[in-house]
Motif scaffolding. Sequence first.
Motif, PDB file in Angstrom:
ATOM      1  N   THR A 104      -2.421 -48.763 -18.055  1.00 45.14           N
ATOM      2  CA  THR A 104      -2.470 -49.980 -17.229  1.00 45.14           C
ATOM      3  C   THR A 104      -3.673 -50.009 -16.275  1.00 45.14           C
ATOM      4  N   ARG A 105      -4.767 -49.426 -16.699  1.00 45.94           N
ATOM      5  CA  ARG A 105      -6.020 -49.463 -15.927  1.00 45.94           C
ATOM      6  C   ARG A 105      -6.894 -50.578 -16.515  1.00 45.94           C
ATOM      7  N   TYR A 106      -6.419 -51.810 -16.365  1.00 47.16           N
ATOM      8  CA  TYR A 106      -7.044 -52.963 -17.004  1.00 47.16           C
ATOM      9  C   TYR A 106      -8.458 -53.241 -16.502  1.00 47.16           C
ATOM     10  N   TYR A 107      -8.673 -53.114 -15.210  1.00 45.96           N
ATOM     11  CA  TYR A 107     -10.004 -53.383 -14.664  1.00 45.96           C
ATOM     12  C   TYR A 107     -11.033 -52.425 -15.259  1.00 45.96           C
ATOM     13  N   GLU A 108     -10.682 -51.162 -15.335  1.00 50.73           N
ATOM     14  CA  GLU A 108     -11.583 -50.166 -15.928  1.00 50.73           C
ATOM     15  C   GLU A 108     -11.804 -50.463 -17.416  1.00 50.73           C
ATOM     16  N   ALA A 109     -10.754 -50.905 -18.087  1.00 43.48           N
ATOM     17  CA  ALA A 109     -10.883 -51.263 -19.508  1.00 43.48           C
ATOM     18  C   ALA A 109     -11.846 -52.435 -19.676  1.00 43.48           C
ATOM     19  N   LEU A 110     -11.760 -53.421 -18.790  1.00 43.87           N
ATOM     20  CA  LEU A 110     -12.679 -54.561 -18.852  1.00 43.87           C
ATOM     21  C   LEU A 110     -14.124 -54.112 -18.634  1.00 43.87           C
ATOM     22  N   LYS A 111     -14.326 -53.212 -17.685  1.00 47.39           N
ATOM     23  CA  LYS A 111     -15.674 -52.692 -17.449  1.00 47.39           C
ATOM     24  C   LYS A 111     -16.206 -51.987 -18.688  1.00 47.39           C
ATOM     25  N   ARG A 112     -15.362 -51.218 -19.338  1.00 44.35           N
ATOM     26  CA  ARG A 112     -15.768 -50.473 -20.541  1.00 44.35           C
ATOM     27  C   ARG A 112     -16.081 -51.432 -21.685  1.00 44.35           C
TER      28      ARG A 112
END
Length: 134
Positions: A104-112
């Motif tokens: 649930t680390r969505y922001y980090e996933a979006l950055k990646r």
Amino acid sequence: MKISLRAGERVYINGAVLRVDRKVSLELVNDVMFLLEGQIMQAPDATTALRQLYFMVQLMLMNPTDIRDALALYAQHHSALVAVCESREMLTGLAAVDEMVGATRYYEALKRIRALFPVEQAILAGAAAPFEAA
């Protein structure tokens, strides 16, 4: 974390949308999921497989109380993307994204995912090159 917003700008915090009427700085003192307006992708802009994946993860971040449908769609799309991808860099990135989404680390996933946009663009340009030469 401290974020600065311009007049009229929006920020999405844990599913809530805040719009400010003047320049302001916000300090987020606990762990929240947020997305700045400039990071929001509109549906018509999700024109490639990776941009569609970004859009799905974005939906999970923007509406964290109802992610079931977006998560199911994400899982299908991610699996299909991995199945057809041949780029080692892309596969490594997609594996990292899947790990972040699972945590649930969505922001980090979006950055990646955003970091993979140039890789996808190069792949698509390479795939289009033989057709352009004809």
